[in-house]
Design an enzyme around this catalytic site. Structure first.
Site, PDB file in Angstrom:
ATOM      1  N   ARG A  67       0.838  -1.202   0.000  1.00 41.73           N
ATOM      2  CA  ARG A  67       0.000   0.000   0.000  1.00 41.73           C
ATOM      3  C   ARG A  67       0.873   1.252   0.000  1.00 41.73           C
ATOM      4  O   ARG A  67       1.443   1.636   1.009  1.00 41.73           O
ATOM      5  CB  ARG A  67      -0.908   0.012   1.229  1.00 41.73           C
ATOM      6  CG  ARG A  67      -1.719   1.288   1.397  1.00 41.73           C
ATOM      7  CD  ARG A  67      -2.789   1.461   0.359  1.00 41.73           C
ATOM      8  NE  ARG A  67      -3.843   0.471   0.496  1.00 41.73           N
ATOM      9  CZ  ARG A  67      -4.880   0.368  -0.352  1.00 41.73           C
ATOM     10  NH1 ARG A  67      -4.963   1.176  -1.391  1.00 41.73           N
ATOM     11  NH2 ARG A  67      -5.806  -0.567  -0.161  1.00 41.73           N
ATOM     12  N   ARG A  90       1.429  -6.219  -9.849  1.00 41.91           N
ATOM     13  CA  ARG A  90       1.876  -5.621  -8.591  1.00 41.91           C
ATOM     14  C   ARG A  90       2.040  -6.639  -7.468  1.00 41.91           C
ATOM     15  O   ARG A  90       2.522  -6.273  -6.389  1.00 41.91           O
ATOM     16  CB  ARG A  90       0.909  -4.514  -8.160  1.00 41.91           C
ATOM     17  CG  ARG A  90      -0.495  -5.018  -7.853  1.00 41.91           C
ATOM     18  CD  ARG A  90      -1.447  -3.890  -7.547  1.00 41.91           C
ATOM     19  NE  ARG A  90      -2.743  -4.425  -7.120  1.00 41.91           N
ATOM     20  CZ  ARG A  90      -3.560  -3.832  -6.282  1.00 41.91           C
ATOM     21  NH1 ARG A  90      -3.234  -2.681  -5.741  1.00 41.91           N
ATOM     22  NH2 ARG A  90      -4.720  -4.385  -5.962  1.00 41.91           N
ATOM     23  N   HIS A 168       0.307   3.718 -10.372  1.00 41.99           N
ATOM     24  CA  HIS A 168      -0.586   4.145  -9.275  1.00 41.99           C
ATOM     25  C   HIS A 168       0.227   4.917  -8.221  1.00 41.99           C
ATOM     26  O   HIS A 168       0.362   4.483  -7.069  1.00 41.99           O
ATOM     27  CB  HIS A 168      -1.227   2.895  -8.667  1.00 41.99           C
ATOM     28  CG  HIS A 168      -2.454   3.129  -7.852  1.00 41.99           C
ATOM     29  ND1 HIS A 168      -2.587   4.161  -6.959  1.00 41.99           N
ATOM     30  CD2 HIS A 168      -3.628   2.440  -7.805  1.00 41.99           C
ATOM     31  CE1 HIS A 168      -3.768   4.092  -6.379  1.00 41.99           C
ATOM     32  NE2 HIS A 168      -4.428   3.060  -6.877  1.00 41.99           N
ATOM     33  N   ASP A 213     -12.108  10.259  -6.583  1.00 40.31           N
ATOM     34  CA  ASP A 213     -11.645   9.106  -7.371  1.00 40.31           C
ATOM     35  C   ASP A 213     -12.105   9.326  -8.812  1.00 40.31           C
ATOM     36  O   ASP A 213     -13.190   8.921  -9.204  1.00 40.31           O
ATOM     37  CB  ASP A 213     -12.218   7.804  -6.803  1.00 40.31           C
ATOM     38  CG  ASP A 213     -11.587   6.564  -7.414  1.00 40.31           C
ATOM     39  OD1 ASP A 213     -10.781   6.705  -8.361  1.00 40.31           O
ATOM     40  OD2 ASP A 213     -11.891   5.453  -6.952  1.00 40.31           O
ATOM     41  N   GLU A 272      -2.086   9.536 -11.091  1.00 47.45           N
ATOM     42  CA  GLU A 272      -1.610   8.343 -11.778  1.00 47.45           C
ATOM     43  C   GLU A 272      -1.654   8.500 -13.296  1.00 47.45           C
ATOM     44  O   GLU A 272      -2.720   8.744 -13.856  1.00 47.45           O
ATOM     45  CB  GLU A 272      -2.479   7.145 -11.363  1.00 47.45           C
ATOM     46  CG  GLU A 272      -2.708   7.057  -9.865  1.00 47.45           C
ATOM     47  CD  GLU A 272      -3.823   6.099  -9.501  1.00 47.45           C
ATOM     48  OE1 GLU A 272      -4.029   5.118 -10.252  1.00 47.45           O
ATOM     49  OE2 GLU A 272      -4.499   6.327  -8.491  1.00 47.45           O
TER      50      GLU A 272
END
Length: 316
Positions: A67, A90, A168, A213, A272
């Site tokens: 994270r 990832r 990200h 978002d 991003e």
């Protein structure tokens, strides 16, 4: 291992024994990259200040993704209930690419490392395509961080494949309420909080007072993140990545995430570089090349306001 490959790149053990690479630049800047996820977890300037955010509760235990830092979202950018939300790149262990094909010219005097991901039998069950993903992580002489991705379709069955993608990136900021993003004003975006409905950005800059978002579309090659309190501006330069995701979970979502501190949303912002709205399709033998370059520069005050235009104009 703790052997030095050269004066600038060290292979060592990170958290929970996971292998990581440390890139050091002669003036003092540094980058750390875990082979798990080809995941950049640290980017420090010449003064040793950390420029990326990694949660204090991040879980460095496979298969959980880390994270913070710069997770790579491939072959999908999605939270739509898939078993591999945001793709599997990832949370796979990458290898050091000892003999990569020629990359575009590398930054003069830059320190870099080449990483490689190929699918396993388990990956084929999730996404039945053969590929080679090469990533070059470069630390420039001025402390800039560049990620160059090359994804090739190596299918032998003649079939194309389609994917979406994002770097990200979690930036470390002093206080999210004191941050503004420049370069995305007047653009259309898809709102992930409203089932990806399409809207047009109305503000002259993006500021933050609640959960955000959004996927901004047809974005410029440069986006600036102004941190008023630290008098610092991040500049994201991107090639081949038309979209830009802006994300902050705010308080309720932060508390709901086991690997994220309750108040940590105040000190991070994701901006991003991405390719989401129009998925990328590669035929067998075709290769897709993109890059993201991050810079951190002092912000200048102009009439009491930070002047992003001066910052952006200074780059090209």
């Amino acid at each position: 291992m703790s052997e030095t490959e050269n004066k600038s790149v060290i292979i060592t053990k990170g958290i929970n024994g996971l292998e990581k690479l440390i890139l050091r630049e002669i003036h003092g800047s540094s980058v750390e990259v875990y082979l798990y996820g080809a995941h950049v977890t640290s980017w420090k300037n010449e003064q040793g200040e950390e420029l990326l955010f990694v949660s204090s509760k991040a879980i460095f235990t496979p298969p959980k993704p880390i994270r913070g830092g710069i997770p790579i979202c491939f072959p999908q950018f999605s939270n739509l209930g898939s078993a591999e939300a945001h793709g599997f790149a990832r949370n796979r262990v990458w290898t050091i690419d000892a003999d990569p094909p020629p990359f575009p010219p590398t930054v003069a005097d830059g320190v870099f490392v080449d990483l490689l991901l190929k699918p396993t039998d388990e990956d084929f069950k999730i996404w039945p395509h053969s590929f080679e993903y090469r990533l070059r992580v470069t630390l420039g002489p001025g402390g800039d961080l560049m990620l160059t991705s090359r994804i090739r379709n190596t299918n032998n069955d003649g079939k194309p494949f389609t994917f979406t993608f994002a770097y990200h990136t979690y930036f470390s900021v002093s206080d999210i309420s004191e941050v503004r993003v420049e370069g995305l004003e007047t653009l259309d975006y898809l709102d992930n909080l409203k089932n990806r409905e399409r809207y047009t950005e109305q503000g002259d800059a993006i500021t933050f007072e609640s959960e955000v978002d959004k996927i901004y579309l047809s974005t410029p090659t440069k986006v600036a993140i102004l941190d008023h309190e630290k008098k610092r501006t991040f500049v994201v330069r991107k090639d081949g990545l038309p979209d830009a995701v802006v994300w902050n979970p705010w308080d309720k979502k932060a508390k709901a995430m086991a690997d994220f501190g309750d108040d940590e949303y105040k000190h991070m912002l994701c901006v991003e570089a991405a390719a989401i709205e129009k998925p990328v399709t590669l035929k067998p033998g075709e290769e897709w090349k993109v890059r993201q370059e991050l810079s951190a520069v002092p912000s200048s005050y102009c009439s009491g306001q930070l002047d992003p235009n001066k910052v952006l104009q200074s780059f090209y």
